[in-house]
Write a protein that holds these residues in place. Structure first.
Motif, PDB file in Angstrom:
ATOM      1  N   TYR A  94       0.833  -1.204   0.000  1.00  0.00           N
ATOM      2  CA  TYR A  94       0.000   0.000   0.000  1.00  0.00           C
ATOM      3  C   TYR A  94       0.870   1.257   0.000  1.00  0.00           C
ATOM      4  CZ  TYR A  94      -2.768   3.832   1.901  1.00  0.00           C
ATOM      5  OH  TYR A  94      -3.342   5.050   2.113  1.00  0.00           O
ATOM      6  N   HIS A 121       2.994   1.433  -3.421  1.00  0.00           N
ATOM      7  CA  HIS A 121       2.374   1.277  -4.742  1.00  0.00           C
ATOM      8  C   HIS A 121       0.942   1.793  -4.853  1.00  0.00           C
ATOM      9  CE1 HIS A 121       5.750  -1.175  -6.087  1.00  0.00           C
ATOM     10  NE2 HIS A 121       5.689  -1.800  -4.922  1.00  0.00           N
ATOM     11  N   TYR A 122       0.225   1.919  -3.751  1.00  0.00           N
ATOM     12  CA  TYR A 122      -1.204   2.242  -3.848  1.00  0.00           C
ATOM     13  C   TYR A 122      -1.655   3.430  -3.004  1.00  0.00           C
ATOM     14  CZ  TYR A 122      -1.855  -2.055  -6.458  1.00  0.00           C
ATOM     15  OH  TYR A 122      -1.785  -3.029  -7.423  1.00  0.00           O
ATOM     16  N   LYS A 123      -0.751   4.048  -2.288  1.00  0.00           N
ATOM     17  CA  LYS A 123      -1.129   5.144  -1.388  1.00  0.00           C
ATOM     18  C   LYS A 123      -1.774   6.316  -2.142  1.00  0.00           C
ATOM     19  CE  LYS A 123       0.507   7.140   2.847  1.00  0.00           C
ATOM     20  NZ  LYS A 123       1.571   7.102   3.810  1.00  0.00           N
ATOM     21  N   SER A 124      -1.327   6.558  -3.353  1.00  0.00           N
ATOM     22  CA  SER A 124      -1.889   7.669  -4.130  1.00  0.00           C
ATOM     23  C   SER A 124      -3.219   7.293  -4.792  1.00  0.00           C
ATOM     24  CB  SER A 124      -0.891   8.122  -5.203  1.00  0.00           C
ATOM     25  OG  SER A 124      -0.656   7.059  -6.120  1.00  0.00           O
ATOM     26  N   ILE A 125      -3.552   6.030  -4.807  1.00  0.00           N
ATOM     27  CA  ILE A 125      -4.787   5.562  -5.464  1.00  0.00           C
ATOM     28  C   ILE A 125      -5.938   5.436  -4.463  1.00  0.00           C
ATOM     29  CG2 ILE A 125      -5.823   3.649  -6.758  1.00  0.00           C
ATOM     30  CD1 ILE A 125      -2.953   3.067  -7.814  1.00  0.00           C
ATOM     31  N   PHE A 126      -5.636   5.011  -3.248  1.00  0.00           N
ATOM     32  CA  PHE A 126      -6.660   4.802  -2.224  1.00  0.00           C
ATOM     33  C   PHE A 126      -6.581   5.885  -1.156  1.00  0.00           C
ATOM     34  CE2 PHE A 126      -6.237   0.660  -4.139  1.00  0.00           C
ATOM     35  CZ  PHE A 126      -7.538   0.198  -4.173  1.00  0.00           C
ATOM     36  N   LYS A 127      -7.734   6.234  -0.595  1.00  0.00           N
ATOM     37  CA  LYS A 127      -7.800   7.269   0.444  1.00  0.00           C
ATOM     38  C   LYS A 127      -7.115   6.837   1.728  1.00  0.00           C
ATOM     39  CE  LYS A 127     -12.225   8.969  -1.203  1.00  0.00           C
ATOM     40  NZ  LYS A 127     -13.656   8.965  -0.942  1.00  0.00           N
ATOM     41  N   PHE A 164      -7.924   0.327   1.060  1.00  0.00           N
ATOM     42  CA  PHE A 164      -7.105  -0.586   0.256  1.00  0.00           C
ATOM     43  C   PHE A 164      -7.306  -2.028   0.718  1.00  0.00           C
ATOM     44  CE2 PHE A 164      -2.985  -2.893   0.115  1.00  0.00           C
ATOM     45  CZ  PHE A 164      -2.852  -3.026  -1.270  1.00  0.00           C
ATOM     46  N   ASP A 188     -10.748  -3.472  -0.289  1.00  0.00           N
ATOM     47  CA  ASP A 188     -10.832  -3.861  -1.699  1.00  0.00           C
ATOM     48  C   ASP A 188      -9.986  -5.090  -2.027  1.00  0.00           C
ATOM     49  OD1 ASP A 188     -12.688  -1.995  -2.395  1.00  0.00           O
ATOM     50  OD2 ASP A 188     -11.337  -0.730  -3.549  1.00  0.00           O
ATOM     51  N   ILE A 191     -10.333  -6.082  -6.195  1.00  0.00           N
ATOM     52  CA  ILE A 191      -9.259  -5.763  -7.146  1.00  0.00           C
ATOM     53  C   ILE A 191      -8.239  -6.899  -7.141  1.00  0.00           C
ATOM     54  CG2 ILE A 191      -9.503  -3.253  -6.902  1.00  0.00           C
ATOM     55  CD1 ILE A 191      -6.915  -3.299  -5.217  1.00  0.00           C
TER      56      ILE A 191
END
Length: 188
Positions: A69, A72-78, A83, A86, A92
């Motif tokens: 998270y 790789h995903y911090k900018s995609i999920f609040k 995260f 999902d 996902i």
């Protein structure tokens, strides 16, 4: 033409009404997302099953998902909580490359076990692959033979996971314990 549009409309209404089964409860996700992720954390030995984009299943834990998270995903999920929700509820699929710097296991479902699971109720499946253990009230162990392959064990564990159970390797005895997830997480 009007019939075709009407049928498409009906199908879209019915498909939107189908509720997807929750794999991991909000209470468990909240506990996992509030963890202190200095490795190893108290959730480090809890196997979590994540779908990969290459039709395989990744076995990881909350420590490593926190890393995924953050990098790789911090900018995609609040939030990490969103995260986790999902990812753990299979909304996902993750690319295996996000796990390049961390340990994980990956496997394909055993077709034999998959067919057994699909052809019977979970209760029947559970009774076949678990048995009561005497050392603690309400405890179960995985009921497998020496010939059971690691892939079959992971597949059985995955189906138990989908139904609210965790398979945990016993540190003292060569057995796999089967425990309700909420019990492990301290949620009653």
């Amino acid at each position: 033409m009007k019939k075709c549009i009407f049928i498409i409309f009906l199908v879209s209404i019915f498909s939107s009404c189908v509720e997807k089964k929750e794999i991991i409860s909000n209470e468990v996700i909240n506990k996992l997302s509030e963890g202190s992720y200095k490795i190893p954390s108290k959730f480090g030995n809890l196997d979590l099953f994540v779908l990969s984009k290459n039709q395989q299943i990744i076995i990881t834990n909350a420590d490593y998902l926190n890393y995924v998270y953050n990098y790789h995903y911090k900018s995609i999920f609040k939030s990490y909580n969103e995260f986790l929700s999902d990812v753990l509820n299979h909304n996902i699929q993750l690319n295996t490359t996000v796990f390049d710097n961390i340990p994980y296991k990956i496997f394909k479902l055993s077709k034999t076990i998959e067919n057994e699971y699909k052809d019977q109720t979970f209760e029947t499946f559970f009774k076949k692959y678990s048995k009561k253990e005497d050392f603690e009230k309400g405890s179960y162990i995985l009921n497998i033979s020496k010939e059971t392959s690691p892939n079959e064990i992971m597949t059985i564990s995955y189906y138990f996971y989908l139904n609210g159970y965790q398979v945990v390797r016993n540190d003292y005895l060569p057995k796999y314990l089967v425990i309700k997830r909420e019990e492990i997480m301290g949620i009653e």
